[in-house]
Design an enzyme around this catalytic site. Sequence first.
Site, PDB file in Angstrom:
ATOM      1  N   SER A 160      33.883  32.091  40.931  1.00 42.91           N
ATOM      2  CA  SER A 160      35.115  32.108  40.105  1.00 42.91           C
ATOM      3  C   SER A 160      35.517  30.532  39.839  1.00 42.91           C
ATOM      4  O   SER A 160      35.795  29.661  40.690  1.00 42.91           O
ATOM      5  CB  SER A 160      36.427  32.373  41.005  1.00 42.91           C
ATOM      6  OG  SER A 160      37.778  32.148  40.506  1.00 42.91           O
ATOM      7  N   HIS A 169      32.993  34.416  37.013  1.00 47.45           N
ATOM      8  CA  HIS A 169      34.356  35.229  37.044  1.00 47.45           C
ATOM      9  C   HIS A 169      35.408  34.327  36.328  1.00 47.45           C
ATOM     10  O   HIS A 169      35.581  32.987  37.103  1.00 47.45           O
ATOM     11  CB  HIS A 169      34.541  35.392  38.557  1.00 47.45           C
ATOM     12  CG  HIS A 169      35.862  36.369  38.980  1.00 47.45           C
ATOM     13  ND1 HIS A 169      35.965  37.619  38.783  1.00 47.45           N
ATOM     14  CD2 HIS A 169      37.232  35.900  39.555  1.00 47.45           C
ATOM     15  CE1 HIS A 169      37.045  38.116  39.098  1.00 47.45           C
ATOM     16  NE2 HIS A 169      37.924  36.964  39.320  1.00 47.45           N
ATOM     17  N   ASP A 172      39.463  33.884  35.976  1.00 46.81           N
ATOM     18  CA  ASP A 172      40.868  34.182  36.371  1.00 46.81           C
ATOM     19  C   ASP A 172      41.779  33.900  35.394  1.00 46.81           C
ATOM     20  O   ASP A 172      41.846  32.464  34.862  1.00 46.81           O
ATOM     21  CB  ASP A 172      40.783  33.627  37.540  1.00 46.81           C
ATOM     22  CG  ASP A 172      40.314  34.335  38.886  1.00 46.81           C
ATOM     23  OD1 ASP A 172      40.145  35.396  38.785  1.00 46.81           O
ATOM     24  OD2 ASP A 172      39.585  33.455  39.412  1.00 46.81           O
ATOM     25  N   MET A 197      45.885  33.888  34.685  1.00 49.94           N
ATOM     26  CA  MET A 197      47.172  34.033  35.079  1.00 49.94           C
ATOM     27  C   MET A 197      48.235  33.480  34.321  1.00 49.94           C
ATOM     28  O   MET A 197      48.057  32.554  33.481  1.00 49.94           O
ATOM     29  CB  MET A 197      47.156  33.129  36.536  1.00 49.94           C
ATOM     30  CG  MET A 197      46.104  33.603  37.445  1.00 49.94           C
ATOM     31  SD  MET A 197      46.461  32.689  39.032  1.00 49.94           S
ATOM     32  CE  MET A 197      44.901  32.819  39.889  1.00 49.94           C
ATOM     33  N   HIS A 245      39.068  38.534  34.728  1.00 49.66           N
ATOM     34  CA  HIS A 245      40.072  39.134  35.583  1.00 49.66           C
ATOM     35  C   HIS A 245      41.456  38.840  34.811  1.00 49.66           C
ATOM     36  O   HIS A 245      41.760  37.541  35.158  1.00 49.66           O
ATOM     37  CB  HIS A 245      39.826  38.666  37.064  1.00 49.66           C
ATOM     38  CG  HIS A 245      41.003  39.259  38.042  1.00 49.66           C
ATOM     39  ND1 HIS A 245      40.892  38.607  39.337  1.00 49.66           N
ATOM     40  CD2 HIS A 245      41.775  39.959  38.023  1.00 49.66           C
ATOM     41  CE1 HIS A 245      41.956  38.924  40.053  1.00 49.66           C
ATOM     42  NE2 HIS A 245      42.528  39.789  39.411  1.00 49.66           N
ATOM     43  N   MET A 301      45.348  38.634  35.209  1.00 49.84           N
ATOM     44  CA  MET A 301      46.410  38.685  35.981  1.00 49.84           C
ATOM     45  C   MET A 301      47.699  38.401  35.108  1.00 49.84           C
ATOM     46  O   MET A 301      48.363  37.461  35.260  1.00 49.84           O
ATOM     47  CB  MET A 301      46.338  37.711  37.428  1.00 49.84           C
ATOM     48  CG  MET A 301      45.257  38.081  38.512  1.00 49.84           C
ATOM     49  SD  MET A 301      44.707  36.878  39.245  1.00 49.84           S
ATOM     50  CE  MET A 301      43.328  36.145  38.526  1.00 49.84           C
ATOM     51  N   MET A 332      41.161  43.331  45.707  1.00 46.49           N
ATOM     52  CA  MET A 332      41.792  41.851  46.033  1.00 46.49           C
ATOM     53  C   MET A 332      41.435  41.762  47.363  1.00 46.49           C
ATOM     54  O   MET A 332      42.198  42.526  48.456  1.00 46.49           O
ATOM     55  CB  MET A 332      42.886  41.694  45.573  1.00 46.49           C
ATOM     56  CG  MET A 332      43.048  41.552  44.322  1.00 46.49           C
ATOM     57  SD  MET A 332      42.011  40.415  43.152  1.00 46.49           S
ATOM     58  CE  MET A 332      42.676  38.794  44.174  1.00 46.49           C
ATOM     59  N   GLY A 364      46.590  35.115  42.707  1.00 46.46           N
ATOM     60  CA  GLY A 364      47.576  33.950  42.452  1.00 46.46           C
ATOM     61  C   GLY A 364      46.919  32.460  42.577  1.00 46.46           C
ATOM     62  O   GLY A 364      46.960  31.647  42.032  1.00 46.46           O
ATOM     63  N   GLY A 398      41.214  29.953  47.513  1.00 41.23           N
ATOM     64  CA  GLY A 398      41.189  29.260  48.812  1.00 41.23           C
ATOM     65  C   GLY A 398      42.213  29.980  49.905  1.00 41.23           C
ATOM     66  O   GLY A 398      42.391  29.478  51.052  1.00 41.23           O
ATOM     67  N   ASP A 410      36.997  40.145  45.698  1.00 42.78           N
ATOM     68  CA  ASP A 410      37.653  38.928  44.976  1.00 42.78           C
ATOM     69  C   ASP A 410      38.619  38.574  46.097  1.00 42.78           C
ATOM     70  O   ASP A 410      39.957  39.012  46.175  1.00 42.78           O
ATOM     71  CB  ASP A 410      38.296  39.287  43.656  1.00 42.78           C
ATOM     72  CG  ASP A 410      38.749  38.014  42.928  1.00 42.78           C
ATOM     73  OD1 ASP A 410      38.358  36.869  43.439  1.00 42.78           O
ATOM     74  OD2 ASP A 410      39.314  38.068  41.974  1.00 42.78           O
ATOM     75  N   GLY A 470      38.676  35.350  49.158  1.00 40.92           N
ATOM     76  CA  GLY A 470      38.433  35.001  51.034  1.00 40.92           C
ATOM     77  C   GLY A 470      36.831  35.384  51.121  1.00 40.92           C
ATOM     78  O   GLY A 470      36.530  35.365  52.236  1.00 40.92           O
ATOM     79  N   GLY A 508      35.239  31.600  45.050  1.00 43.75           N
ATOM     80  CA  GLY A 508      35.658  30.425  44.219  1.00 43.75           C
ATOM     81  C   GLY A 508      35.625  29.275  44.922  1.00 43.75           C
ATOM     82  O   GLY A 508      34.560  28.400  44.981  1.00 43.75           O
TER      83      GLY A 508
END
Length: 229
Positions: A7, A32, A34, A36, A65, A67, A136, A141, A144, A178, A180, A200
Amino acid sequence: MYLIAPSILSADFARLGEEVLNVVDSGADWIHFDVMDNHYVPNMTVGPIVCQAIRPITQAVIDVHLMVKPVDRLIGDFAKAGANLVSFHPEASEHIDRSLSLIRENGCQAGLVFNPATPLHYMDYVMDKLDLVLLMGVNPGFGGQRFIPSTAGKLYEARERVEKHERETGHRVRVEIDGGVKVDNIAAIALAGADTFVAGSAIFEAGKDGDPHRYDSVIAAMRAELARV
Ligand code: DX5
Ligand code: ZN
């Protein structure tokens, strides 16, 4: 069979093109991407013009992805910007079937994304319109965050559903995870049912420790873990 999708949320945005090239060169399968909007999720990232900017520099699949809410308005824009795959959160679309059809009509593969508390039944009547389901492992959002353990059972359930569908129709749907994902939990996550792994911070922060340009060792370590499954 296993794919790794770094990511770029955790990449150095001041030199994004270089980061994309290096991570692909280090063994990434997909990028990937993201998106947002500070509305569906409490953070804001990048839109179609950034996707368009990285499209010419790599052959890798760009896995968008979304969001964002509303969803439909951006689908055509990302398709034009060179996205290969577009996925969205069912809660963010008033008409899930319509949004999925729109993605396919625009020439992309389509995915539905499930937050930790989003029930899997959203996939029930649209399996034939899906190329991917994305679970998820964290609330969306931010990069980490820690993997939420109950996601493992949910992955198992999602895998059962897509395999039943494949047995009945021959149509294959990927199961992507996606949030963790780290070297030390990727094998367990694969065992639970995932075949495509977004990571990520695990990849981009590891690269920042030593040589800032290479991500080979962490991607290789993930593949070694996956080889044990
Ligand atoms: C979270 C994003 C993820 C994020 C994952 O909302 O969708 O793709 O970048 O980051 P890590 O791998 O650090 O959990
Ligand atoms: Zn993501």
